[in-house]
Design a protein around this motif. Structure first.
Motif, PDB file in Angstrom:
ATOM      1  N   TYR A  46     -10.416   2.054  -0.652  1.00  0.00           N
ATOM      2  CA  TYR A  46      -9.014   1.661  -0.469  1.00  0.00           C
ATOM      3  C   TYR A  46      -8.909   0.471   0.483  1.00  0.00           C
ATOM      4  O   TYR A  46      -8.328  -0.571   0.141  1.00  0.00           O
ATOM      5  CB  TYR A  46      -8.226   2.869   0.056  1.00  0.00           C
ATOM      6  N   LEU A  47      -9.479   0.613   1.680  1.00  0.00           N
ATOM      7  CA  LEU A  47      -9.333  -0.470   2.668  1.00  0.00           C
ATOM      8  C   LEU A  47     -10.070  -1.728   2.229  1.00  0.00           C
ATOM      9  O   LEU A  47      -9.602  -2.846   2.447  1.00  0.00           O
ATOM     10  CB  LEU A  47      -9.852  -0.007   4.035  1.00  0.00           C
ATOM     11  N   GLY A  48     -11.216  -1.534   1.581  1.00  0.00           N
ATOM     12  CA  GLY A  48     -11.976  -2.695   1.097  1.00  0.00           C
ATOM     13  C   GLY A  48     -11.187  -3.476   0.052  1.00  0.00           C
ATOM     14  O   GLY A  48     -11.077  -4.702   0.117  1.00  0.00           O
TER      15      GLY A  48
ATOM     16  N   MET B 129      -8.253  -5.337   1.539  1.00  0.00           N
ATOM     17  CA  MET B 129      -8.693  -6.560   2.205  1.00  0.00           C
ATOM     18  C   MET B 129      -8.967  -7.672   1.183  1.00  0.00           C
ATOM     19  O   MET B 129      -8.577  -8.822   1.371  1.00  0.00           O
ATOM     20  CB  MET B 129      -9.968  -6.235   2.964  1.00  0.00           C
TER      21      MET B 129
ATOM     22  N   PRO C 276     -11.581   6.436   1.262  1.00  0.00           N
ATOM     23  CA  PRO C 276     -10.858   5.485   2.122  1.00  0.00           C
ATOM     24  C   PRO C 276     -11.508   4.115   2.218  1.00  0.00           C
ATOM     25  O   PRO C 276     -10.811   3.116   2.336  1.00  0.00           O
ATOM     26  CB  PRO C 276     -10.831   6.181   3.488  1.00  0.00           C
ATOM     27  N   ALA C 277     -12.846   4.053   2.159  1.00  0.00           N
ATOM     28  CA  ALA C 277     -13.488   2.740   2.281  1.00  0.00           C
ATOM     29  C   ALA C 277     -13.133   1.861   1.088  1.00  0.00           C
ATOM     30  O   ALA C 277     -12.895   0.654   1.236  1.00  0.00           O
ATOM     31  CB  ALA C 277     -15.006   2.905   2.385  1.00  0.00           C
TER      32      ALA C 277
ATOM     33  N   TRP D 249       0.838  -1.210   0.000  1.00  0.00           N
ATOM     34  CA  TRP D 249       0.000   0.000   0.000  1.00  0.00           C
ATOM     35  C   TRP D 249       0.866   1.250   0.000  1.00  0.00           C
ATOM     36  O   TRP D 249       2.031   1.230   0.400  1.00  0.00           O
ATOM     37  CB  TRP D 249      -1.006   0.011   1.147  1.00  0.00           C
TER      38      TRP D 249
ATOM     39  N   MET E 228     -19.292   0.094   0.236  1.00  0.00           N
ATOM     40  CA  MET E 228     -18.134  -0.763  -0.022  1.00  0.00           C
ATOM     41  C   MET E 228     -18.062  -1.896   1.000  1.00  0.00           C
ATOM     42  O   MET E 228     -17.734  -3.027   0.654  1.00  0.00           O
ATOM     43  CB  MET E 228     -16.866   0.098   0.024  1.00  0.00           C
TER      44      MET E 228
ATOM     45  N   TRP F 183       0.494   5.938  -0.338  1.00  0.00           N
ATOM     46  CA  TRP F 183      -0.422   7.086  -0.375  1.00  0.00           C
ATOM     47  C   TRP F 183       0.294   8.325  -0.870  1.00  0.00           C
ATOM     48  O   TRP F 183       1.524   8.382  -0.899  1.00  0.00           O
ATOM     49  CB  TRP F 183      -1.045   7.351   0.995  1.00  0.00           C
TER      50      TRP F 183
ATOM     51  N   GLN G  61      -4.999   7.000  -1.968  1.00  0.00           N
ATOM     52  CA  GLN G  61      -4.572   5.792  -1.261  1.00  0.00           C
ATOM     53  C   GLN G  61      -4.572   4.646  -2.259  1.00  0.00           C
ATOM     54  O   GLN G  61      -5.543   4.448  -2.991  1.00  0.00           O
ATOM     55  CB  GLN G  61      -5.524   5.505  -0.101  1.00  0.00           C
TER      56      GLN G  61
END
Lengths: 106, 411
Positions: free
Chosen positions: B378-380, B383, B375-376, B323, B403, B325, B334
């Motif tokens: 990105y993190l989703g 994962m 951001p959701a 990852w 998401m 940014w 991100q």
């Protein structure tokens, strides 16, 4: 200087001098409090500085921004008082703040 | 060698990778000697803010430090600043420092980083021509970063564009010269690059795309850049942001395997099992992506430190997907995964909202995301990539479903 108490998931407490203007994450990392990874250094990019703010302090730490909230949605074991500690700025008003750490940041 | 025989760890390079390795070893219970050798005078610090908040003047230097300088002594980490390692004696397991002192090791960690490429041009050494890699680089250019000054950035990568954004905020006139026909050519898709080009243009940055600098002009101080087509760009400050070269000379001299960085296995071990290499100087097999890569990022530096500490301590460690940014103006980009080799790009959200995510697919597999103020997503996506799952493109574009819900139902 404000003092912040970090309580590890195991119950172990760390009381730390926290300079105003820095963040709750920075004070933890600089005092090597285990359980806050903060890999991105506070850029709100990694969501590894998750803490639970003690309910008595929630009114003083304020609310998460929408960006922060979106990041928290994907953290583990999120509760009502969950915050990313890199987004809480230390002020005089936070002298005595208590935050608890989750079991894991990943 | 079994890990219990390791009593002395020497780390060459006190950047984020080296600093984190020392800390994580100690925090993880390693009780032997740790020596951390750094060429810079400062304790290990974060480099990402250098082209962002630190350049802007928003961040004091002590806030860059990973840990206060005093902690190294408290934790019995022998930190040697302003010190250069000049030789590795593999047979006798010793590192020689400039001046002749030798330090024995049982395990050696190379975290030597990378050097910014210098412009291969006449005039590249003129005062006012800078690179952006270290605190001293930024301290050197800061006094000239005043409203009205003319900045020319050569190279439209992330660091160059971040510096351009800071300069505009401070009121400098900014021209970005890029040899490729678009910015960010090496690091993102034409679509996302186009979005950033528009954003910078809207903020008043001038772009010279396909521009070939031929000469840096000036007598005692830079005054401008002459391009190969005869055009000239006046400049008081020049920043060369044309990439870095991995610092591999020590490894080369002691015959470790090198191919675009010091080659390691997934445990960050080099071709000598007693020597590890991590961070910008090393290339390792990237989990979730079946290939060997040299990545220049904080995540890669920290991941390398975690891997080495876990290997030396005999702990388990689960590797994250890569990852990254970047912050430019009010945009937070991100990135998760590696986009190279994608054959399909799908947008969730619209660029005009300045909050959207570009998902990169290779066949049906999701391989990367560029999330801008999202951001959701990105993190989703991170994962999903980590767990080897994917979402069909026609599902991912459906912004009526959050998401988090999509990720929960992904296979």
């Amino acid at each position: 200087m404000p003092k912040i108490t970090y309580i590890e998931h195991s119950g172990k407490e760390h009381v730390v001098d926290a300079p105003e203007g820095q963040t709750v994450m920075e004070a933890a990392v600089k005092h090597a409090v285990p359980g806050i990874d903060a890999d991105c250094g506070g850029a709100c990019a990694c969501a590894t500085c998750h803490v639970y703010v003690d309910p008595q302090w929630v009114s003083k730490t304020g609310e998460a921004s929408s960006m922060e909230q979106s990041m928290l949605d994907f953290a583990n074991d999120v509760e009502d008082t969950s915050r990313l500690s890199c987004q809480i700025k230390i002020t005089k008003d936070l002298d005595g703040l208590i935050v608890r750490l989750p079991k894991s940041q990943h | 060698m079994s890990t219990v025989d390791i009593k002395r760890v020497v780390i060459i390079g006190a950047g984020q990778a080296g600093g984190e390795t020392a800390q994580r070893l100690r925090q993880g219970g390693f009780e032997g000697d740790i020596t951390l050798i750094g060429e810079e005078p400062l304790p290990p610090y974060q480099r990402p803010p250098l082209s962002k908040a630190y350049l802007l003047g928003d961040l004091s230097i002590d806030r860059l430090f990973l840990r206060p300088a005093s902690t190294y002594q408290e934790e019995r980490i022998a930190f040697l600043p302003s010190t250069r390692a000049v030789w590795i004696d593999r047979a006798n397991k010793r590192v020689r420092l400039e001046g002749g002192r030798e330090i024995p090791f049982d395990a050696l960690v190379l975290a030597t980083g990378a050097r910014p490429r210098k412009l291969p041009l006449v005039g590249a050494d003129l005062p006012g021509v800078h690179v952006l890699r270290s605190v001293s680089d930024v301290d050197a250019m800061r006094p000239a970063f005043v409203a009205g000054a003319r900045l020319a950035v050569i190279g439209a990568g992330y660091i160059g564009l971040e510096a351009a954004a800071v300069a505009r905020k401070l009121g400098l006139e900014v021209t970005v010269i890029e040899a490729a026909p678009r910015p960010l050519a090496r690091v993102t898709s034409p679509e996302v690059a186009g979005f950033f080009l528009d954003e910078h243009t809207r903020h008043g940055v001038r772009f010279v795309l396909g521009g070939q600098p031929a000469l840096i002009k000036g007598k005692n101080q830079v005054t401008g850049i002459a391009l190969a087509d005869g055009a000239e760009i006046a400049a008081d400050i020049v920043i060369a942001g044309i990439g870095v070269t991995p610092e591999t000379s020590l490894a080369q001299h002691c015959q470790l395997e090198i191919e675009n960085g010091i080659v390691t296995d997934e445990h960050c071990r080099t071709s000598d099992p007693g020597i590890f290499a991590i961070g910008d100087c090393a290339a390792r097999p990237i989990a979730h992506f079946d290939r060997v890569c040299r990545l220049e990022s904080v995540h890669n530096a920290v991941e390398g430190a975690k891997i080495v500490a876990a290997t030396l301590l005999g702990h388990e460690h689960a590797v994250e997907a890569p990852w990254f940014w970047s912050d430019q103006y009010d945009l937070k980009l991100q990135i998760a995964g590696l986009f190279q080799g994608y054959d399909r790009l799908v947008l969730r959200g619209v660029m005009a909202d300045r909050a959207f995510a570009a998902f990169y697919y290779k066949g049906e597999k999701l391989i990367a995301v560029d999330a801008i103020n999202r951001p959701a997503e990105y993190l989703g996506a991170k994962m999903l990539i980590q767990t080897g799952r994917t979402l069909p493109p026609d599902v991912i574009v459906d912004t009526s479903r959050p998401m988090k819900e999509l990720v929960a139902n992904a296979r």
